[in-house]
Motif scaffolding. Structure first.
Motif, PDB file in Angstrom:
ATOM      1  N   TRP A   8       0.952  -1.258   0.108  1.00 15.71           N
ATOM      2  CA  TRP A   8      -0.122  -0.015  -0.221  1.00 15.71           C
ATOM      3  C   TRP A   8       1.092   1.367   0.050  1.00 15.71           C
ATOM      4  O   TRP A   8       2.116   1.328   0.716  1.00 15.71           O
ATOM      5  N   VAL A  47     -17.576   5.179  -8.167  1.00 12.98           N
ATOM      6  CA  VAL A  47     -16.672   4.686  -6.972  1.00 12.98           C
ATOM      7  C   VAL A  47     -17.816   5.103  -5.861  1.00 12.98           C
ATOM      8  O   VAL A  47     -18.246   6.143  -5.698  1.00 12.98           O
ATOM      9  N   ALA A  48     -17.612   4.165  -4.882  1.00  8.51           N
ATOM     10  CA  ALA A  48     -18.450   4.102  -3.684  1.00  8.51           C
ATOM     11  C   ALA A  48     -17.893   5.285  -2.856  1.00  8.51           C
ATOM     12  O   ALA A  48     -16.644   5.419  -2.877  1.00  8.51           O
ATOM     13  N   GLY A  87     -17.418   5.778   0.320  1.00  4.69           N
ATOM     14  CA  GLY A  87     -16.344   5.567   1.359  1.00  4.69           C
ATOM     15  C   GLY A  87     -14.983   4.842   0.858  1.00  4.69           C
ATOM     16  O   GLY A  87     -14.276   4.686   1.637  1.00  4.69           O
ATOM     17  N   ASN A  88     -14.967   4.872  -0.518  1.00  2.00           N
ATOM     18  CA  ASN A  88     -13.715   4.037  -0.939  1.00  2.00           C
ATOM     19  C   ASN A  88     -12.667   5.418  -1.148  1.00  2.00           C
ATOM     20  O   ASN A  88     -12.308   5.759  -2.149  1.00  2.00           O
ATOM     21  N   ALA A  89     -12.114   5.659   0.200  1.00  4.86           N
ATOM     22  CA  ALA A  89     -11.157   6.984  -0.303  1.00  4.86           C
ATOM     23  C   ALA A  89      -9.941   6.683  -0.903  1.00  4.86           C
ATOM     24  O   ALA A  89      -9.485   7.662  -1.604  1.00  4.86           O
ATOM     25  N   ARG A  90      -9.344   5.195  -0.909  1.00  5.41           N
ATOM     26  CA  ARG A  90      -8.245   5.207  -1.449  1.00  5.41           C
ATOM     27  C   ARG A  90      -8.341   5.197  -3.002  1.00  5.41           C
ATOM     28  O   ARG A  90      -7.638   5.793  -3.930  1.00  5.41           O
ATOM     29  N   SER A  91      -9.576   4.754  -3.540  1.00  6.26           N
ATOM     30  CA  SER A  91      -9.880   4.741  -4.847  1.00  6.26           C
ATOM     31  C   SER A  91     -10.008   6.273  -5.515  1.00  6.26           C
ATOM     32  O   SER A  91      -9.475   6.737  -6.458  1.00  6.26           O
ATOM     33  N   ASP A 149     -23.174   6.682  -5.846  1.00  9.23           N
ATOM     34  CA  ASP A 149     -21.845   6.635  -6.278  1.00  9.23           C
ATOM     35  C   ASP A 149     -21.004   8.263  -6.442  1.00  9.23           C
ATOM     36  O   ASP A 149     -21.737   8.907  -7.149  1.00  9.23           O
TER      37      ASP A 149
END
Length: 72
Positions: free
Chosen positions: A2, A30-31, A33-37, A64
């Motif tokens: 990571w 993107v959802a 809550g998917n902060a990394r994406s 989304d």
């Protein structure tokens, strides 16, 4: 691994390959809550847009975050 930049490198390669093949615009959903994406796509130049203005996306779910980028 990571945070080592592998996903960013792969995404840059994908953008370049698609540009060579004539693709000029990319869309992502993107959802929220998917902060990394979201960070990965934002770092690649994707910008958030109004979901109502997005083309129909096969994997789009209400709520989304929709992003778009122009491929150079």
């Amino acid at each position: 691994y990571w945070g080592a930049g592998y996903a960013a490198e792969a995404l840059a390669w994908l953008h370049a390959d698609l540009a060579r093949r004539g693709v000029r615009a990319l869309w992502a959903a993107v959802a929220p809550g998917n902060a990394r994406s979201l960070a990965l796509l934002g770092g690649a130049g994707d910008a958030r847009m109004d979901p109502a203005a997005a083309p129909p996306l096969g994997s789009y779910d209400p709520g989304d975050v929709v992003l778009a980028t122009a491929v150079a």
